[in-house]
Write a protein that holds these residues in place. Structure first.
Motif, PDB file in Angstrom:
ATOM      1  N   GLY A 174      38.187  21.679  50.321  1.00  0.00           N
ATOM      2  CA  GLY A 174      37.771  22.765  49.425  1.00  0.00           C
ATOM      3  C   GLY A 174      36.440  22.498  48.762  1.00  0.00           C
ATOM      4  O   GLY A 174      35.506  23.312  48.871  1.00  0.00           O
ATOM      5  N   PRO A 175      36.280  21.361  48.058  1.00  0.00           N
ATOM      6  CA  PRO A 175      34.992  21.078  47.429  1.00  0.00           C
ATOM      7  C   PRO A 175      33.821  20.987  48.412  1.00  0.00           C
ATOM      8  O   PRO A 175      32.711  21.416  48.094  1.00  0.00           O
ATOM      9  CB  PRO A 175      35.226  19.731  46.730  1.00  0.00           C
ATOM     10  CG  PRO A 175      36.703  19.704  46.467  1.00  0.00           C
ATOM     11  CD  PRO A 175      37.317  20.417  47.633  1.00  0.00           C
ATOM     12  N   ILE A 176      34.056  20.443  49.604  1.00  0.00           N
ATOM     13  CA  ILE A 176      32.972  20.345  50.590  1.00  0.00           C
ATOM     14  C   ILE A 176      32.552  21.741  51.037  1.00  0.00           C
ATOM     15  O   ILE A 176      31.360  22.061  51.079  1.00  0.00           O
ATOM     16  CB  ILE A 176      33.401  19.479  51.795  1.00  0.00           C
ATOM     17  CG1 ILE A 176      33.566  18.022  51.365  1.00  0.00           C
ATOM     18  CG2 ILE A 176      32.389  19.595  52.935  1.00  0.00           C
ATOM     19  CD1 ILE A 176      34.270  17.134  52.378  1.00  0.00           C
ATOM     20  N   ILE A 177      33.523  22.576  51.363  1.00  0.00           N
ATOM     21  CA  ILE A 177      33.207  23.936  51.809  1.00  0.00           C
ATOM     22  C   ILE A 177      32.530  24.727  50.691  1.00  0.00           C
ATOM     23  O   ILE A 177      31.526  25.415  50.923  1.00  0.00           O
ATOM     24  CB  ILE A 177      34.479  24.655  52.322  1.00  0.00           C
ATOM     25  CG1 ILE A 177      34.936  24.013  53.641  1.00  0.00           C
ATOM     26  CG2 ILE A 177      34.229  26.155  52.506  1.00  0.00           C
ATOM     27  CD1 ILE A 177      36.296  24.483  54.127  1.00  0.00           C
ATOM     28  N   GLN A 178      33.053  24.616  49.480  1.00  0.00           N
ATOM     29  CA  GLN A 178      32.446  25.333  48.352  1.00  0.00           C
ATOM     30  C   GLN A 178      31.014  24.856  48.121  1.00  0.00           C
ATOM     31  O   GLN A 178      30.121  25.671  47.872  1.00  0.00           O
ATOM     32  CB  GLN A 178      33.282  25.126  47.085  1.00  0.00           C
ATOM     33  CG  GLN A 178      34.609  25.849  47.131  1.00  0.00           C
ATOM     34  CD  GLN A 178      35.497  25.447  45.964  1.00  0.00           C
ATOM     35  OE1 GLN A 178      35.726  24.271  45.713  1.00  0.00           O
ATOM     36  NE2 GLN A 178      35.986  26.444  45.244  1.00  0.00           N
ATOM     37  N   SER A 179      30.788  23.559  48.222  1.00  0.00           N
ATOM     38  CA  SER A 179      29.436  23.025  48.044  1.00  0.00           C
ATOM     39  C   SER A 179      28.492  23.590  49.100  1.00  0.00           C
ATOM     40  O   SER A 179      27.372  24.003  48.792  1.00  0.00           O
ATOM     41  CB  SER A 179      29.440  21.493  48.145  1.00  0.00           C
ATOM     42  OG  SER A 179      30.196  20.911  47.113  1.00  0.00           O
ATOM     43  N   TRP A 180      28.953  23.620  50.351  1.00  0.00           N
ATOM     44  CA  TRP A 180      28.093  24.129  51.429  1.00  0.00           C
ATOM     45  C   TRP A 180      27.831  25.625  51.256  1.00  0.00           C
ATOM     46  O   TRP A 180      26.713  26.092  51.475  1.00  0.00           O
ATOM     47  CB  TRP A 180      28.684  23.824  52.795  1.00  0.00           C
ATOM     48  CG  TRP A 180      27.747  24.229  53.900  1.00  0.00           C
ATOM     49  CD1 TRP A 180      27.930  25.224  54.815  1.00  0.00           C
ATOM     50  CD2 TRP A 180      26.462  23.665  54.179  1.00  0.00           C
ATOM     51  NE1 TRP A 180      26.841  25.307  55.642  1.00  0.00           N
ATOM     52  CE2 TRP A 180      25.926  24.350  55.277  1.00  0.00           C
ATOM     53  CE3 TRP A 180      25.717  22.632  53.601  1.00  0.00           C
ATOM     54  CZ2 TRP A 180      24.674  24.049  55.808  1.00  0.00           C
ATOM     55  CZ3 TRP A 180      24.470  22.338  54.132  1.00  0.00           C
ATOM     56  CH2 TRP A 180      23.961  23.037  55.224  1.00  0.00           C
ATOM     57  N   GLN A 181      28.838  26.379  50.867  1.00  0.00           N
ATOM     58  CA  GLN A 181      28.632  27.823  50.661  1.00  0.00           C
ATOM     59  C   GLN A 181      27.577  28.069  49.589  1.00  0.00           C
ATOM     60  O   GLN A 181      26.782  29.004  49.697  1.00  0.00           O
ATOM     61  CB  GLN A 181      29.949  28.492  50.275  1.00  0.00           C
ATOM     62  CG  GLN A 181      30.919  28.594  51.426  1.00  0.00           C
ATOM     63  CD  GLN A 181      32.323  29.025  50.998  1.00  0.00           C
ATOM     64  OE1 GLN A 181      32.720  28.861  49.842  1.00  0.00           O
ATOM     65  NE2 GLN A 181      33.078  29.555  51.947  1.00  0.00           N
ATOM     66  N   LYS A 182      27.574  27.265  48.560  1.00  0.00           N
ATOM     67  CA  LYS A 182      26.599  27.431  47.483  1.00  0.00           C
ATOM     68  C   LYS A 182      25.214  26.902  47.877  1.00  0.00           C
ATOM     69  O   LYS A 182      24.204  27.442  47.448  1.00  0.00           O
ATOM     70  CB  LYS A 182      27.058  26.696  46.218  1.00  0.00           C
ATOM     71  CG  LYS A 182      28.347  27.225  45.626  1.00  0.00           C
ATOM     72  CD  LYS A 182      28.122  28.478  44.838  1.00  0.00           C
ATOM     73  CE  LYS A 182      29.387  28.888  44.100  1.00  0.00           C
ATOM     74  NZ  LYS A 182      29.112  29.881  43.074  1.00  0.00           N
ATOM     75  N   LEU A 183      25.177  25.842  48.694  1.00  0.00           N
ATOM     76  CA  LEU A 183      23.919  25.122  48.904  1.00  0.00           C
ATOM     77  C   LEU A 183      23.312  25.239  50.297  1.00  0.00           C
ATOM     78  O   LEU A 183      22.237  24.683  50.541  1.00  0.00           O
ATOM     79  CB  LEU A 183      24.135  23.640  48.584  1.00  0.00           C
ATOM     80  CG  LEU A 183      24.425  23.337  47.116  1.00  0.00           C
ATOM     81  CD1 LEU A 183      24.973  21.932  46.959  1.00  0.00           C
ATOM     82  CD2 LEU A 183      23.163  23.538  46.288  1.00  0.00           C
ATOM     83  N   GLU A 184      23.941  25.957  51.203  1.00  0.00           N
ATOM     84  CA  GLU A 184      23.419  26.044  52.571  1.00  0.00           C
ATOM     85  C   GLU A 184      21.975  26.541  52.588  1.00  0.00           C
ATOM     86  O   GLU A 184      21.103  25.950  53.226  1.00  0.00           O
ATOM     87  CB  GLU A 184      24.301  26.946  53.433  1.00  0.00           C
ATOM     88  CG  GLU A 184      23.772  27.121  54.847  1.00  0.00           C
ATOM     89  CD  GLU A 184      24.640  28.016  55.719  1.00  0.00           C
ATOM     90  OE1 GLU A 184      24.320  28.123  56.915  1.00  0.00           O
ATOM     91  OE2 GLU A 184      25.619  28.600  55.215  1.00  0.00           O
ATOM     92  N   ARG A 185      21.731  27.639  51.916  1.00  0.00           N
ATOM     93  CA  ARG A 185      20.375  28.192  51.903  1.00  0.00           C
ATOM     94  C   ARG A 185      19.393  27.200  51.282  1.00  0.00           C
ATOM     95  O   ARG A 185      18.291  26.989  51.793  1.00  0.00           O
ATOM     96  CB  ARG A 185      20.347  29.520  51.149  1.00  0.00           C
ATOM     97  CG  ARG A 185      18.998  30.193  51.207  1.00  0.00           C
ATOM     98  CD  ARG A 185      19.060  31.609  50.638  1.00  0.00           C
ATOM     99  NE  ARG A 185      17.885  31.811  49.812  1.00  0.00           N
ATOM    100  CZ  ARG A 185      17.855  32.417  48.652  1.00  0.00           C
ATOM    101  NH1 ARG A 185      18.960  32.918  48.139  1.00  0.00           N
ATOM    102  NH2 ARG A 185      16.743  32.540  47.982  1.00  0.00           N
ATOM    103  N   TYR A 186      19.784  26.572  50.173  1.00  0.00           N
ATOM    104  CA  TYR A 186      18.931  25.576  49.532  1.00  0.00           C
ATOM    105  C   TYR A 186      18.571  24.466  50.511  1.00  0.00           C
ATOM    106  O   TYR A 186      17.399  24.086  50.646  1.00  0.00           O
ATOM    107  CB  TYR A 186      19.600  24.978  48.289  1.00  0.00           C
ATOM    108  CG  TYR A 186      18.870  23.757  47.791  1.00  0.00           C
ATOM    109  CD1 TYR A 186      17.669  23.899  47.105  1.00  0.00           C
ATOM    110  CD2 TYR A 186      19.343  22.478  48.058  1.00  0.00           C
ATOM    111  CE1 TYR A 186      16.962  22.773  46.676  1.00  0.00           C
ATOM    112  CE2 TYR A 186      18.641  21.365  47.640  1.00  0.00           C
ATOM    113  CZ  TYR A 186      17.460  21.510  46.954  1.00  0.00           C
ATOM    114  OH  TYR A 186      16.751  20.407  46.551  1.00  0.00           O
TER     115      TYR A 186
END
Length: 173
Positions: free
Chosen positions: A114-126
Motif C-alpha cells: 500500500g505505501p509503495i503504491i501510494q508513494s508511486w501514485q503521488k510521485l511518478e510524475r515528479y
C-alpha cells in the motif's frame, strides 16, 4: 565357510560413507544459514521503517496532490523535501534487495504494498520530470520497478486484508 575380509575395500566404503554424511551435513548448514540470513534481512527491513523520519516523509507524500510534479515537490519546505526524498531512497534500496532476492517479494507485498503504491501514485510524475531535468533515466529506477511489481500483483488479485484472509489462523500451541 571362510569369510574373506578385504581391509582396503572396507576402509574405502567407510571413507565414502563419511564423505556423503559430511556433504549432507554441509548442505543442511548452508540451508539453515540462508534461512537465517533471510529472516535477519526481513527484521532489518521491517525495523528500518520504524523511524520518525520515515513516517514524516511518508505522511508528507500522502499530503501531495495526485501525480505531483517537479514544482510541487521542489517548492516544499526543505525538511519536507528531504523527508520525501528519504522515503523514495528507502523504496529504491528495497527494490534492489527484492530484485537480488535478498528480501522476499511476498514479504514486501504483505508489509508495504500500500505505501509503495501510494508513494508511486503521488510521485511518478515528479520522478519522470526529475529524470528529464538531471538527464538520468536510472534515477529512482528501483523505486519504479518495485512499485510496478506491487501494482502488477494487485491487478492479478485484489489485496485482501490480513484480518480477513487469516481470520481462522491458529498459532503454535
Amino acid at each position: 565357510m571362510e569369510l574373506n575380509f578385504n581391509l582396503p575395500l572396507t576402509l574405502q566404503l567407510v571413507s565414502t560413507a563419511i564423505m556423503i554424511i559430511g556433504i549432507a551435513f554441509g548442505i543442511q548448514n548452508i540451508r539453515q544459514y540462508q534461512a537465517m540470513r533471510k529472516r535477519e534481512s526481513a527484521i532489518v527491513m521491517l525495523n528500518s521503517f520504524q523511524t520518525a523520519d520515515f513516517v514524516k516523509g511518508f505522511l508528507h507524500i500522502l499530503e501531495l496532490p495526485e501525480n505531483a510534479g517537479k514544482n510541487d515537490v521542489d517548492n516544499l519546505p526543505h525538511d519536507q523535501f528531504l523527508a520525501i526524498y528519504m522515503v523514495m531512497g528507502t523504496w529504491e534500496r528495497l527494490g534492489i534487495l527484492v530484485y537480488r532476492h535478498e528480501i522476499d517479494l511476498e514479504l514486501v507485498d504483505d508489509a508495504f504494498s500500500g505505501p509503495i503504491i501510494q508513494s508511486w501514485q503521488k510521485l511518478e510524475r515528479y520522478v519522470k520530470e526529475w529524470r528529464a531535468h538531471i538527464q538520468r533515466d536510472t534515477a529512482m529506477e528501483w523505486f519504479q520497478w518495485l512499485a510496478e511489481r506491487m501494482i502488477e500483483r494487485e491487478t492479478k488479485s485484489q489485496p485482501i486484508p490480513a484480518y480477513v484472509a487469516h481470520r481462522d489462523w491458529k498459532g503454535k500451541e
